[in-house]
Design a protein around this motif. Sequence first.
Motif, mmCIF file in Angstrom:
data_model
loop_
_atom_site.group_PDB
_atom_site.id
_atom_site.type_symbol
_atom_site.label_atom_id
_atom_site.label_comp_id
_atom_site.label_asym_id
_atom_site.label_seq_id
_atom_site.Cartn_x
_atom_site.Cartn_y
_atom_site.Cartn_z
ATOM 1 N N ARG A 189 0.910 -1.007 0.028
ATOM 2 C CA ARG A 189 -0.093 0.096 0.162
ATOM 3 C C ARG A 189 0.790 1.191 -0.017
ATOM 4 O O ARG A 189 0.296 2.249 -0.205
ATOM 5 N N ALA A 190 1.983 1.211 0.285
ATOM 6 C CA ALA A 190 2.867 2.365 0.305
ATOM 7 C C ALA A 190 3.017 2.595 -1.252
ATOM 8 O O ALA A 190 3.534 3.939 -1.594
ATOM 9 N N ASN A 191 2.988 1.899 -2.138
ATOM 10 C CA ASN A 191 3.091 2.279 -3.502
ATOM 11 C C ASN A 191 1.760 2.971 -4.000
ATOM 12 O O ASN A 191 1.259 2.385 -4.944
ATOM 13 N N TRP A 192 1.416 3.987 -3.407
ATOM 14 C CA TRP A 192 0.113 4.691 -3.798
ATOM 15 C C TRP A 192 0.258 5.490 -5.191
ATOM 16 O O TRP A 192 -0.746 5.446 -5.939
ATOM 17 N N TRP A 193 1.442 5.600 -5.781
ATOM 18 C CA TRP A 193 1.742 5.885 -6.969
ATOM 19 C C TRP A 193 1.351 5.117 -8.106
ATOM 20 O O TRP A 193 0.770 5.358 -9.282
ATOM 21 N N ALA A 194 1.236 3.768 -7.729
ATOM 22 C CA ALA A 194 0.801 2.711 -8.934
ATOM 23 C C ALA A 194 -0.998 3.022 -9.200
ATOM 24 O O ALA A 194 -1.255 2.705 -10.200
ATOM 25 N N VAL A 195 -1.531 3.942 -8.225
ATOM 26 C CA VAL A 195 -2.973 4.157 -8.681
ATOM 27 C C VAL A 195 -2.966 5.003 -9.989
ATOM 28 O O VAL A 195 -3.915 4.800 -10.897
ATOM 29 N N ILE A 196 -2.057 5.808 -10.041
ATOM 30 C CA ILE A 196 -2.111 6.534 -11.365
ATOM 31 C C ILE A 196 -1.857 6.273 -12.658
ATOM 32 O O ILE A 196 -2.861 5.938 -13.326
ATOM 33 N N PRO A 197 -0.758 5.227 -12.857
ATOM 34 C CA PRO A 197 -0.793 4.408 -14.031
ATOM 35 C C PRO A 197 -1.873 3.301 -14.325
ATOM 36 O O PRO A 197 -2.332 3.008 -15.267
ATOM 37 N N CYS A 198 -2.437 2.901 -13.116
ATOM 38 C CA CYS A 198 -3.537 1.927 -13.310
ATOM 39 C C CYS A 198 -4.807 2.602 -13.790
ATOM 40 O O CYS A 198 -5.522 2.164 -14.728
ATOM 41 N N GLY A 199 -5.146 3.936 -13.230
ATOM 42 C CA GLY A 199 -6.185 4.653 -13.828
ATOM 43 C C GLY A 199 -5.826 5.268 -15.229
ATOM 44 O O GLY A 199 -6.794 5.198 -15.970
ATOM 45 N N VAL A 200 -4.712 5.333 -15.453
ATOM 46 C CA VAL A 200 -4.405 5.933 -16.904
ATOM 47 C C VAL A 200 -4.618 4.644 -17.896
ATOM 48 O O VAL A 200 -5.229 4.845 -19.100
#
Length: 224
Positions: free
Chosen positions: A105-116
């Motif tokens: 869950r510390a890899n919150w940045w992965a939400v951005i490419p997932c949404g993209v």
Amino acid sequence: MKSARTSIAAGLALMALGGLLLLDLLGVLDTVAFLPALLFAGVGSAFLVLFVRSRDYWWAAIPGSVFLGLAAVVTATQLSGGDSGGTVLFLFMAAGFAAVYLRERANWWAVIPCGVMLTLAVVVALPAQWQGAPVAAALFLGLAGTFGLLSLVPVRSPGGQARMRWPLIPAAALAVLGAAFALQAAALLTAADFVVPAALILAGIALLVYAYRARHRGHKVHGA
């Protein structure tokens, strides 16, 4: 336990390979055409095994999803010959980034490419006649939703866990752009879809008015 998982993965791979060779011998499938898909699936499965074996290998979900997505694209193309390969690949990549976030869950940045990736999957899947404003609306609204979702993700802070506020700024800007393109697309859609029915209705009204006036003039002539 780890060796058992590796044996299971290797056994499934060997069974799949043997099944394809059997189908090739029976003349059901052309195995050579599926060779690139098998290679991509093999590499992707190797990264997937790394991802499953240890939390330290969270990064393996990204290349694993790419190679498995390529295998799915090649397979779908060979079986159906469709043009949905881009959508399939983007969905697999979105799943990879989602796995990265869910694993750590510390890899919150992965939400951005997932949404993209999800947004691009929707954009690619849109019909060809929707090019232009509808595509732009879907793109900007999808990105706005991505940053809006990111603002709800809890992250670690010195005081515990908190939610980030900065994603609301790009979310609002992208939502405004998406709404503008959506309104433009709605106006174009309205003009394109309703011009023929409106013309028919107006033509029908004109014919009724002409018939009424002609009949009214006829009554006057006969009564004169």
